[in-house]
Design a protein around this motif. Structure first.
Motif, short mmCIF file in Angstrom:
data_model
loop_
_atom_site.label_atom_id
_atom_site.label_comp_id
_atom_site.label_asym_id
_atom_site.label_seq_id
_atom_site.Cartn_x
_atom_site.Cartn_y
_atom_site.Cartn_z
N UNK A 1 0.82 -1.21 0.00
CA UNK A 1 0.00 0.00 0.00
C UNK A 1 0.85 1.26 0.00
N UNK A 2 0.47 2.22 -0.85
CA UNK A 2 1.19 3.49 -0.93
C UNK A 2 0.25 4.69 -0.87
N UNK A 3 -1.07 4.49 -0.89
CA UNK A 3 -1.98 5.62 -0.84
C UNK A 3 -3.43 5.18 -0.86
N UNK B 1 -11.12 -5.23 -2.87
CA UNK B 1 -10.49 -4.77 -4.10
C UNK B 1 -9.54 -3.62 -3.80
N UNK B 2 -8.60 -3.41 -4.70
CA UNK B 2 -7.64 -2.31 -4.55
C UNK B 2 -7.23 -1.87 -5.94
N UNK C 1 -1.02 9.73 -2.93
CA UNK C 1 0.09 8.78 -2.79
C UNK C 1 1.16 9.41 -1.91
N UNK C 2 1.77 8.58 -1.09
CA UNK C 2 2.85 9.06 -0.22
C UNK C 2 3.98 9.64 -1.06
N UNK C 3 4.51 10.77 -0.59
CA UNK C 3 5.49 11.51 -1.38
C UNK C 3 6.80 10.74 -1.54
N UNK C 4 7.12 9.82 -0.66
CA UNK C 4 8.39 9.11 -0.78
C UNK C 4 8.39 8.09 -1.90
#
Length: 357
Positions: A85-87, A131-132, A106-109
């Protein structure tokens, strides 16, 4: 409280200031404070969980996704990259051109792991899991990820279940037709093929019998031939042992003969060179002498013919008279001392060729 005598005293009068009062027990207040403290801790834990789930306090950037339809998309669903997961999906909106605009947080990194070639597609955990939204990676250099904005990404919607069912039904129809044709072909061709195979098997059995008989005959012939071959081999070995010394002696003599022949050839070449040199040295003196002998012979011949004409001598019958007198030699032939004489010996083929300067 009961008195020492065991009888109950009168109830306290609230209007009487001298009557005793009941003080609140500290246990109830402690339970109230424990309840409030536990509720606050639960609320704080809930807020921390929500913040952690919503990525509160983390630097995020927006990613736009354009989809032809919103199948498999919903607000708040998880965004994953390489399965992690990133966002989150922030919003799903319908545009004027009937396309769906999706905004992702979304995470900035993870900014340097996404690029113009990244694509979005729907995914699911197992068969009935949540779902994703999955993004494909497109790594870029660290500095370039912050200088250039990320363009809208394309979305690959999940396959339509109704279309899959229709395609499956059509494929089943084609499969039934193929099986029917294969069954018809098998009913027509398999019996004849089996008959041909049976005939071929019969012929092969006969051929195998002939081959077995041939192998037996060959085996018996080989058994009879092997002793003769062994005897012949032994005889050849004995003959070779006896003939080898004579061959070696013959080869030695042949080598000696060849050496002598080479020496004889060298001697012949030397003699030929010496004879050629002697002839070349004697040729200037021999040619005038031969010319004088020819003139004397011509004068004697004319004298004999003159005497024969007078009847004083008989003509010679050793050689026939030439109807034509022999022409005298030309001055060039008479004066050239190096021209070979007609009656002289032929030049030696081993004589070296010398050029007069």
């Amino acid at each position: 409280m009961p008195d020492p005598a065991g009888q109950a005293g009168p109830p306290p009068n609230p209007a009487d200031p001298n009557s005793p009062r009941e003080l609140p027990e500290p246990r109830e207040s402690r339970e109230r404070w424990l309840f409030l403290l536990s509720g606050g801790l639960l609320l704080l834990a809930l807020l921390v969980g929500i913040g952690r789930d919503r990525r509160w306090g983390e630097s995020q950037f927006q990613v736009d996704v354009v989809a032809p339809r919103a199948d498999g998309l919903q607000e708040g669903m998880e965004v994953r990259l390489s399965g992690l997961p990133i966002g989150r999906v922030e919003s799903v909106e319908l545009q004027r051109d009937a396309r769906v605009a999706v905004k992702l947080r979304v995470n900035d990194r993870y900014r340097n792991l996404l690029g113009p070639r990244s694509r979005a597609q729907s995914g699911q955990v197992g068969l009935v899991g949540p779902t994703f939204l999955s993004l494909t990676p497109d790594p870029r250099p660290e500095g370039e990820a912050f200088r250039q904005p990320l363009p809208p990404l394309a979305y690959d919607p999940p396959p339509d279940l109704n279309q899959l069912i229709a395609d499956l039904a059509q494929s089943r129809t084609r499969l039934d037709q193929t099986l029917a044709q294969a069954s018809t072909l098998l009913n027509r061709q398999v019996p004849s093929s089996l008959g041909s195979l049976e005939r071929s098997t019969t012929r092969l059995s006969g051929s195998m019998g002939d081959l077995s008989a041939m192998a037996k005959t060959l085996s018996s012939e080989t058994k009879r031939t092997v002793p003769s071959v062994r005897t012949l081999t032994g005889t050849l070995q004995r003959e070779v042992v006896q003939v080898a010394p004579a061959v070696r002696r013959t080869l030695g003599r042949a080598d000696q003969t060849l050496v002598r022949a080479d020496q004889t050839a060298d001697s012949a070449v030397t003699v030929s060179r010496e004879a050629t040199e002697l002839l070349r040295q004697a040729r200037p003196v021999l040619i005038p002498t031969l010319e004088n002998v020819r003139e004397i012979t011509g004068a004697a011949d004319r004298l004999v013919r003159f005497l024969s004409g007078l009847g004083l001598a008989e003509p010679s019958h050793d050689r026939p008279r030439s109807s034509r007198p022999t022409p005298p030699p030309s001055p060039s032939e008479r004066m050239d001392p190096y021209k070979p004489h007609p009656t002289g010996p032929a030049p030696s083929p081993y004589a070296p060729r010398t050029t007069e300067r």
